[in-house]
Design a protein around this motif. Structure first.
Motif, PDB file in Angstrom:
ATOM      1  N   LEU A   3       0.809  -1.056   0.159  1.00 23.06           N
ATOM      2  CA  LEU A   3       0.117   0.116  -0.041  1.00 23.06           C
ATOM      3  C   LEU A   3       1.032   1.224  -0.029  1.00 23.06           C
ATOM      4  CD1 LEU A   3      -3.035   0.935   0.128  1.00 23.06           C
ATOM      5  CD2 LEU A   3      -2.685   0.898   2.475  1.00 23.06           C
ATOM      6  N   GLN A   4       0.491   2.132  -0.817  1.00 21.14           N
ATOM      7  CA  GLN A   4       1.271   3.473  -0.711  1.00 21.14           C
ATOM      8  C   GLN A   4       1.010   4.575   0.337  1.00 21.14           C
ATOM      9  OE1 GLN A   4       1.121   5.027  -4.789  1.00 21.14           O
ATOM     10  NE2 GLN A   4       1.985   3.537  -5.778  1.00 21.14           N
ATOM     11  N   GLU A   5       1.729   5.306   0.420  1.00 22.99           N
ATOM     12  CA  GLU A   5       1.418   6.299   1.602  1.00 22.99           C
ATOM     13  C   GLU A   5       0.145   6.885   1.344  1.00 22.99           C
ATOM     14  OE1 GLU A   5       3.222  10.810   2.788  1.00 22.99           O
ATOM     15  OE2 GLU A   5       4.526   9.369   2.130  1.00 22.99           O
ATOM     16  N   SER A   6      -0.322   7.249   0.107  1.00 22.60           N
ATOM     17  CA  SER A   6      -1.592   8.032   0.087  1.00 22.60           C
ATOM     18  C   SER A   6      -2.718   6.971   0.419  1.00 22.60           C
ATOM     19  CB  SER A   6      -1.763   8.351  -1.528  1.00 22.60           C
ATOM     20  OG  SER A   6      -1.752   7.210  -2.373  1.00 22.60           O
ATOM     21  N   GLY A   7      -2.424   5.598   0.033  1.00 21.04           N
ATOM     22  CA  GLY A   7      -3.479   4.774   0.620  1.00 21.04           C
ATOM     23  C   GLY A   7      -3.813   4.542   2.019  1.00 21.04           C
ATOM     24  N   GLU A   8      -2.441   4.929   2.685  1.00 21.65           N
ATOM     25  CA  GLU A   8      -2.456   4.654   4.067  1.00 21.65           C
ATOM     26  C   GLU A   8      -3.074   5.842   4.831  1.00 21.65           C
ATOM     27  OE1 GLU A   8       1.761   2.149   4.877  1.00 21.65           O
ATOM     28  OE2 GLU A   8       1.720   4.444   5.006  1.00 21.65           O
ATOM     29  N   MET A   9      -2.886   7.285   4.208  1.00 27.40           N
ATOM     30  CA  MET A   9      -3.503   8.535   4.484  1.00 27.40           C
ATOM     31  C   MET A   9      -4.883   8.163   4.476  1.00 27.40           C
ATOM     32  SD  MET A   9      -0.635  11.244   3.301  1.00 27.40           S
ATOM     33  CE  MET A   9      -1.781  12.332   3.972  1.00 27.40           C
ATOM     34  N   TYR A  10      -5.377   7.777   3.459  1.00 25.43           N
ATOM     35  CA  TYR A  10      -6.924   7.505   2.971  1.00 25.43           C
ATOM     36  C   TYR A  10      -7.475   6.665   4.180  1.00 25.43           C
ATOM     37  CZ  TYR A  10      -7.433   9.715  -1.295  1.00 25.43           C
ATOM     38  OH  TYR A  10      -7.703  10.678  -2.240  1.00 25.43           O
ATOM     39  N   LEU A  11      -6.810   5.665   4.560  1.00 26.78           N
ATOM     40  CA  LEU A  11      -7.432   4.538   5.593  1.00 26.78           C
ATOM     41  C   LEU A  11      -7.284   5.193   7.087  1.00 26.78           C
ATOM     42  CD1 LEU A  11      -5.624   1.448   4.625  1.00 26.78           C
ATOM     43  CD2 LEU A  11      -7.921   1.916   4.111  1.00 26.78           C
ATOM     44  N   GLU A  12      -6.219   6.001   7.283  1.00 24.99           N
ATOM     45  CA  GLU A  12      -6.320   6.662   8.598  1.00 24.99           C
ATOM     46  C   GLU A  12      -7.345   7.614   8.583  1.00 24.99           C
ATOM     47  OE1 GLU A  12      -3.078   9.042  11.232  1.00 24.99           O
ATOM     48  OE2 GLU A  12      -2.765   8.986   9.062  1.00 24.99           O
ATOM     49  N   THR A  13      -7.417   8.280   7.624  1.00 25.35           N
ATOM     50  CA  THR A  13      -8.617   9.244   7.481  1.00 25.35           C
ATOM     51  C   THR A  13     -10.135   8.558   8.003  1.00 25.35           C
ATOM     52  OG1 THR A  13      -7.353  10.774   6.174  1.00 25.35           O
ATOM     53  CG2 THR A  13      -9.775  11.082   6.178  1.00 25.35           C
ATOM     54  N   ILE A  14     -10.309   7.699   7.370  1.00 21.56           N
ATOM     55  CA  ILE A  14     -11.888   6.777   7.464  1.00 21.56           C
ATOM     56  C   ILE A  14     -11.701   6.565   8.832  1.00 21.56           C
ATOM     57  CG2 ILE A  14     -12.825   4.828   6.950  1.00 21.56           C
ATOM     58  CD1 ILE A  14     -11.457   5.003   3.832  1.00 21.56           C
ATOM     59  N   LEU A  15     -10.701   5.905   9.259  1.00 22.74           N
ATOM     60  CA  LEU A  15     -10.708   5.459  10.785  1.00 22.74           C
ATOM     61  C   LEU A  15     -10.988   6.809  11.732  1.00 22.74           C
ATOM     62  CD1 LEU A  15      -9.983   3.393  13.059  1.00 22.74           C
ATOM     63  CD2 LEU A  15      -7.768   4.116  13.030  1.00 22.74           C
ATOM     64  N   ILE A  16     -10.202   7.974  11.281  1.00 25.89           N
ATOM     65  CA  ILE A  16     -10.578   9.107  12.284  1.00 25.89           C
ATOM     66  C   ILE A  16     -12.004   9.565  12.158  1.00 25.89           C
ATOM     67  CG2 ILE A  16      -9.933  11.511  12.459  1.00 25.89           C
ATOM     68  CD1 ILE A  16      -7.151  10.787  11.427  1.00 25.89           C
ATOM     69  N   LEU A  17     -12.602   9.724  10.865  1.00 29.92           N
ATOM     70  CA  LEU A  17     -13.817  10.125  10.730  1.00 29.92           C
ATOM     71  C   LEU A  17     -14.790   9.009  11.254  1.00 29.92           C
ATOM     72  CD1 LEU A  17     -13.569  11.449   7.017  1.00 29.92           C
ATOM     73  CD2 LEU A  17     -13.830  12.890   9.160  1.00 29.92           C
ATOM     74  N   SER A  18     -14.515   7.798  11.323  1.00 28.13           N
ATOM     75  CA  SER A  18     -15.418   6.735  11.507  1.00 28.13           C
ATOM     76  C   SER A  18     -15.629   6.849  13.217  1.00 28.13           C
ATOM     77  CB  SER A  18     -15.132   5.350  11.315  1.00 28.13           C
ATOM     78  OG  SER A  18     -13.941   4.836  11.892  1.00 28.13           O
ATOM     79  N   SER A  19     -14.681   7.325  13.832  1.00 24.22           N
ATOM     80  CA  SER A  19     -14.895   7.506  15.315  1.00 24.22           C
ATOM     81  C   SER A  19     -15.508   8.385  15.702  1.00 24.22           C
ATOM     82  CB  SER A  19     -13.240   7.786  16.019  1.00 24.22           C
ATOM     83  OG  SER A  19     -12.962   8.997  15.618  1.00 24.22           O
ATOM     84  N   ASP A  20     -15.948   9.462  14.784  1.00 26.59           N
ATOM     85  CA  ASP A  20     -17.059  10.741  15.092  1.00 26.59           C
ATOM     86  C   ASP A  20     -18.117  10.397  14.304  1.00 26.59           C
ATOM     87  OD1 ASP A  20     -15.099  12.009  16.656  1.00 26.59           O
ATOM     88  OD2 ASP A  20     -14.296  13.222  15.081  1.00 26.59           O
ATOM     89  N   ASN A  21     -18.175   9.782  13.318  1.00 25.31           N
ATOM     90  CA  ASN A  21     -19.458   9.525  12.670  1.00 25.31           C
ATOM     91  C   ASN A  21     -19.697   8.066  12.309  1.00 25.31           C
ATOM     92  OD1 ASN A  21     -19.852  12.362  11.881  1.00 25.31           O
ATOM     93  ND2 ASN A  21     -18.061  12.159  10.725  1.00 25.31           N
ATOM     94  N   VAL A  22     -21.037   7.581  12.537  1.00 24.64           N
ATOM     95  CA  VAL A  22     -21.450   6.037  12.130  1.00 24.64           C
ATOM     96  C   VAL A  22     -21.008   5.949  10.517  1.00 24.64           C
ATOM     97  CG1 VAL A  22     -23.114   4.410  12.204  1.00 24.64           C
ATOM     98  CG2 VAL A  22     -22.493   5.922  14.265  1.00 24.64           C
TER      99      VAL A  22
END
Length: 124
Positions: A3-22
């Protein structure tokens, strides 16, 4: 597949957003990261094809187990490296920016050493 860095950043963002939003949508990811809708759509398609995310018919994006493991690893690196740099006297803004760069390139061995060092310092 690596997985490239940009893919890791997208996954991290989804994790962060999912902690606040269902319900996390591509538009939420784009707004958070400052990326265009076409860029996010392309990335989500690639991440789905590679088994990192699932996208429901209603547009809800969820991490697969594989995607969650990577996202949590990157997020842990980001938070610990930021805290470590701040502890060394780096400003919060610079520490956050530098941690974002470092989190993708640091070896597991070096990160584990920093983690051990940080836990020893906090135990004292």
């Amino acid at each position: 597949m690596v997985l490239q860095e940009s893919g890791e950043m997208y996954l991290e963002t989804i994790l962060i957003l999912s902690s606040d939003n269902v319900f996390v949508r591509a538009i939420d990811v784009g707004e958070y990261m400052g990326f265009s809708k076409p860029s996010v759509s392309r990335a989500m398609s690639n991440l789905r094809q590679d088994g990192y995310v699932e996208i429901a018919a209603n547009g809800a994006i969820t991490l697969t187990q594989r995607g969650r493991e990577i996202a949590e690893k990157i997020y842990e690196r980001h938070t610990l490296l930021t805290e470590f740099l701040v502890h060394l006297g780096v400003s919060e803004k610079t520490a956050t920016q530098d941690a974002c760069k470092m989190e993708h390139d640091i070896s597991d061995e070096s990160f584990e050493a920093i983690k051990r060092h940080a836990s020893q310092k906090s135990a004292k």
